[in-house]
Design an enzyme around this catalytic site. Sequence first.
Site, PDB file in Angstrom:
ATOM      1  CG  ASN A  42      -1.786   1.208   1.311  1.00  0.00           C
ATOM      2  OD1 ASN A  42      -1.437   2.281   0.831  1.00  0.00           O
ATOM      3  ND2 ASN A  42      -2.942   1.037   1.924  1.00  0.00           N
ATOM      4  CB  ALA A  43       2.119   3.315  -2.814  1.00  0.00           C
ATOM      5  CB  CYS A  62       1.441   3.683 -16.069  1.00  0.00           C
ATOM      6  SG  CYS A  62       3.032   4.483 -16.222  1.00  0.00           S
ATOM      7  CG  ASP A  65      -9.643   1.594 -10.136  1.00  0.00           C
ATOM      8  OD1 ASP A  65     -10.549   2.154 -10.789  1.00  0.00           O
ATOM      9  OD2 ASP A  65      -9.844   0.632  -9.378  1.00  0.00           O
ATOM     10  CD  GLU A 142      -0.047  -5.934 -22.954  1.00  0.00           C
ATOM     11  OE1 GLU A 142      -1.259  -6.237 -22.929  1.00  0.00           O
ATOM     12  OE2 GLU A 142       0.844  -6.558 -22.368  1.00  0.00           O
ATOM     13  CD  GLU A 143      -1.778  -1.154 -19.697  1.00  0.00           C
ATOM     14  OE1 GLU A 143      -0.601  -0.889 -20.022  1.00  0.00           O
ATOM     15  OE2 GLU A 143      -2.047  -1.945 -18.799  1.00  0.00           O
TER      16      GLU A 143
END
Length: 147
Positions: A42-43, A62, A65, A142-143
Amino acid sequence: THDAEKDDTETDATDRDDPNDKRASHRDHRPTHQNASVLRTNAMKYLPNHIPPRSLSKLFFCFPDPHFKKKNHPRRIVSTRLLTEYAHWLKPGEGKLYCITDVRDLHEWHVERCEEHPLFEEVTEEEMEGDECVWAMRTETEEGKKV
């Protein structure tokens, strides 16, 4: 069998081919950079324990959510409160916050929050065009290739 004389760093061809051999798996994924690390946690809860103030040149978000529901907007990774924390870790005058998303509303949210925050300023289009990190986020993820 295990040969006590054998150095643990040596492997047989069968060791490398065994998908269950954890040593072979780790050996194949040796880091190529000395100055990068990954911490799965949990950053926001633990990052302050690991990163000294004013020590980061770049911070990347990147495809976070988007938390589409309005009641979940406070959970978004870019908010006024969190931007203050990010500014605490970024080097003054040179630290950059990079955000990329494929959700237009979330992009607009990021831009609005950053524009409103006194410790952040927008970089110019020219600066973004010449920034290798912007290029990599757009073309090497990829995104990013889909956006």
